[in-house]
Design a protein around this motif. Structure first.
Motif, mmCIF file in Angstrom:
data_model
loop_
_atom_site.group_PDB
_atom_site.id
_atom_site.type_symbol
_atom_site.label_atom_id
_atom_site.label_comp_id
_atom_site.label_asym_id
_atom_site.label_seq_id
_atom_site.Cartn_x
_atom_site.Cartn_y
_atom_site.Cartn_z
ATOM 1 N N ASP A 54 0.836 -1.194 0.000
ATOM 2 C CA ASP A 54 0.000 0.000 0.000
ATOM 3 C C ASP A 54 0.876 1.251 0.000
ATOM 4 O O ASP A 54 0.602 2.222 -0.716
ATOM 5 N N ALA A 55 1.944 1.224 0.778
ATOM 6 C CA ALA A 55 2.863 2.359 0.804
ATOM 7 C C ALA A 55 3.559 2.525 -0.546
ATOM 8 O O ALA A 55 3.665 3.640 -1.081
ATOM 9 N N VAL A 56 4.034 1.414 -1.120
ATOM 10 C CA VAL A 56 4.738 1.473 -2.404
ATOM 11 C C VAL A 56 3.826 2.032 -3.494
ATOM 12 O O VAL A 56 4.241 2.859 -4.313
ATOM 13 N N SER A 57 2.582 1.607 -3.513
ATOM 14 C CA SER A 57 1.665 2.025 -4.577
ATOM 15 C C SER A 57 1.262 3.492 -4.463
ATOM 16 O O SER A 57 0.903 4.119 -5.466
ATOM 17 N N GLN A 58 1.308 4.059 -3.262
ATOM 18 C CA GLN A 58 0.853 5.429 -3.063
ATOM 19 C C GLN A 58 1.941 6.470 -3.267
ATOM 20 O O GLN A 58 1.640 7.657 -3.419
ATOM 21 N N LEU A 59 3.193 6.063 -3.283
ATOM 22 C CA LEU A 59 4.290 7.016 -3.398
ATOM 23 C C LEU A 59 4.453 7.502 -4.839
ATOM 24 O O LEU A 59 4.266 6.727 -5.783
ATOM 25 N N PRO A 60 4.802 8.767 -5.038
ATOM 26 C CA PRO A 60 4.890 9.302 -6.400
ATOM 27 C C PRO A 60 6.075 8.783 -7.204
ATOM 28 O O PRO A 60 6.008 8.692 -8.430
ATOM 29 N N ILE A 61 7.175 8.458 -6.550
ATOM 30 C CA ILE A 61 8.347 7.889 -7.216
ATOM 31 C C ILE A 61 8.376 6.411 -6.832
ATOM 32 O O ILE A 61 8.771 6.061 -5.710
ATOM 33 N N THR A 62 7.939 5.548 -7.736
ATOM 34 C CA THR A 62 7.748 4.157 -7.330
ATOM 35 C C THR A 62 7.897 3.216 -8.517
ATOM 36 O O THR A 62 7.957 3.637 -9.676
ATOM 37 N N ILE A 95 21.220 1.094 -5.557
ATOM 38 C CA ILE A 95 19.857 1.571 -5.710
ATOM 39 C C ILE A 95 19.633 1.969 -7.161
ATOM 40 O O ILE A 95 20.573 2.294 -7.891
ATOM 41 N N GLU A 96 18.372 1.924 -7.579
ATOM 42 C CA GLU A 96 17.966 2.336 -8.914
ATOM 43 C C GLU A 96 16.704 3.194 -8.780
ATOM 44 O O GLU A 96 15.600 2.731 -9.045
ATOM 45 N N PRO A 97 16.839 4.427 -8.323
ATOM 46 C CA PRO A 97 15.649 5.247 -8.061
ATOM 47 C C PRO A 97 14.721 5.297 -9.278
ATOM 48 O O PRO A 97 15.179 5.581 -10.396
ATOM 49 N N PRO A 98 13.432 5.005 -9.089
ATOM 50 C CA PRO A 98 12.494 4.964 -10.226
ATOM 51 C C PRO A 98 12.047 6.349 -10.676
ATOM 52 O O PRO A 98 10.847 6.637 -10.792
ATOM 53 N N TYR A 99 13.030 7.176 -10.938
ATOM 54 C CA TYR A 99 12.783 8.542 -11.400
ATOM 55 C C TYR A 99 13.367 8.667 -12.803
ATOM 56 O O TYR A 99 14.584 8.562 -12.987
ATOM 57 N N PRO A 100 12.535 8.894 -13.834
ATOM 58 C CA PRO A 100 13.047 8.928 -15.205
ATOM 59 C C PRO A 100 13.670 10.272 -15.576
ATOM 60 O O PRO A 100 13.064 11.318 -15.380
#
Length: 357
Positions: A16-24, A106-111
């Motif tokens: 639930d936390a992962v799905s709600q975060l803007p960078i995910t 880490i591989e931050p999911p920010y494009p």
């Protein structure tokens, strides 16, 4: 902000936390970690806390190297409110790391949007104490914005893609979500053999499909069929507002018609990509990640053909860089050893030291 990591064993609270975060990313989801467990790797999940609230989520995959040493890996993670939290996250990870944990990747999911000529010059060389490093997941990829109307999406395809999609429709090709894992597996393994690519055991993908649907995100298969036979398809995982095409491929249709002549080219791969995009849009997803194009284009390689196919459906190229954090003095030597091992695997599988992407 002072950050702490609060370990959780509740998959629904975590997802639930992962799905709600803007960078995910779906690779930070619980199901992906369970698939990694099949490979002998150990996932640990944390809620990132700051100022009394959850500001991120972090799935760390511990990979044992040799007795006494391991690495920590956050696949397409961590999930965060803001990249500005990364410098403080480093200190929080150090507090939960074990003495033998030598390195955190880490591989931050920010494009980061690709510049002219796919330039990555604007991608940061460091993020706080994290320094740019090799990724495990493809770092150069194509994405599509699914928010426009279906008519607008169709108009945004290349002229060849539009022709092929219409040709497939006229021939009666049917593409959409499908429960036939065996058909996907046949396509996937045939594609890997043709391109000399590696793959994990079947149980890895079956676990990801099952566990990816069990808690917060989605995992599903899309197949493209002509006269009932699956000719192209892919495996998708989702989290939040995005879906990612992780694995798939196509097979050659060598059947003949009633007249004994080879069947017409059904354009099944084009139908697969287009209908996968439409399905994702109808499910409410806003971003479609085609998952990987080559860092360096080489027309002699299989990956170039894959790149050309994906480019027909979107021209938006982005970078998802990786960053390393040393946790132990042995980290530099371990990085060199991992690169050597990867090179040897490439040589054994494909006869080339180059990476696939």
């Amino acid at each position: 902000m002072r950050l702490t990591l609060e370990e959780t064993t509740d998959p629904r609270v975590y997802d639930d936390a992962v799905s709600q975060l803007p960078i995910t990313s779906a690779l930070q989801g619980w199901g992906y970690g369970e698939a990694r467990r099949v490979l002998g790797q150990t996932p640990a999940r944390y809620l990132v806390k700051g100022d009394g609230r959850t500001v991120g989520a972090l799935q760390l995959i511990r990979k044992r190297l040799v007795p006494g040493f391991s690495t920590l890996y956050a696949p397409r993670g961590p999930a965060l409110e803001s990249l500005d939290l990364l410098p403080d996250l480093a200190g929080a990870v150090r507090k939960v790391a074990r003495p033998g944990d030598a390195l955190l990747k880490i591989e931050p999911p920010y494009p980061y949007l690709a510049g002219d000529g796919d330039s990555e010059a604007h991608v940061p060389a460091s993020l706080g104490p994290f320094t740019r490093a090799e990724t495990e997941q493809p770092e150069h990829t194509i994405v599509a914005d699914l928010r426009p109307t279906e008519a607008e999406l169709l108009a945004g395809l290349s002229s060849m893609a539009r022709r092929n999609v219409r040709a497939a429709e006229k021939l009666g090709v049917v593409a959409g979500r499908d429960d036939d894992f065996d058909a996907f597996w046949e396509i996937f393994t045939a594609t890997n053999e043709r391109a000399k690519l590696g793959a994990f055991p079947r149980a890895y993908y079956e676990t990801m499909l099952r566990e990816g649907n069990a808690h917060g995100g989605e995992a599903y298969i899309v197949l493209s069929r002509y006269r009932g036979k699956a000719l192209a398809g892919g495996f998708f995982v989702t989290m939040g507002k995005g879906t990612s095409y992780l694995f798939g491929g196509s097979v050659r249709d060598d059947r003949v018609g009633d007249d004994g002549q080879p069947l017409k080219d059904s354009k099944a791969p084009d139908a697969f990509y287009w209908n996968a995009m439409l399905d994702a849009k109808r499910q409410g997803y806003e971003l479609f990640d085609f998952w990987g194009i080559p860092r360096v284009l080489d027309e002699s390689k299989h990956s170039y053909g894959v790149f050309r196919m994906k480019l027909k459906f979107s021209e938006q190229r982005v970078w998802y860089p990786a960053y390393d954090l040393s946790l132990n003095p042995a980290a530099p030597a371990i990085v060199k050893a991992l690169r050597w091992r990867k090179t040897q695997n490439n040589l054994r599988k494909r006869g080339s030291a180059d990476d696939v992407l």
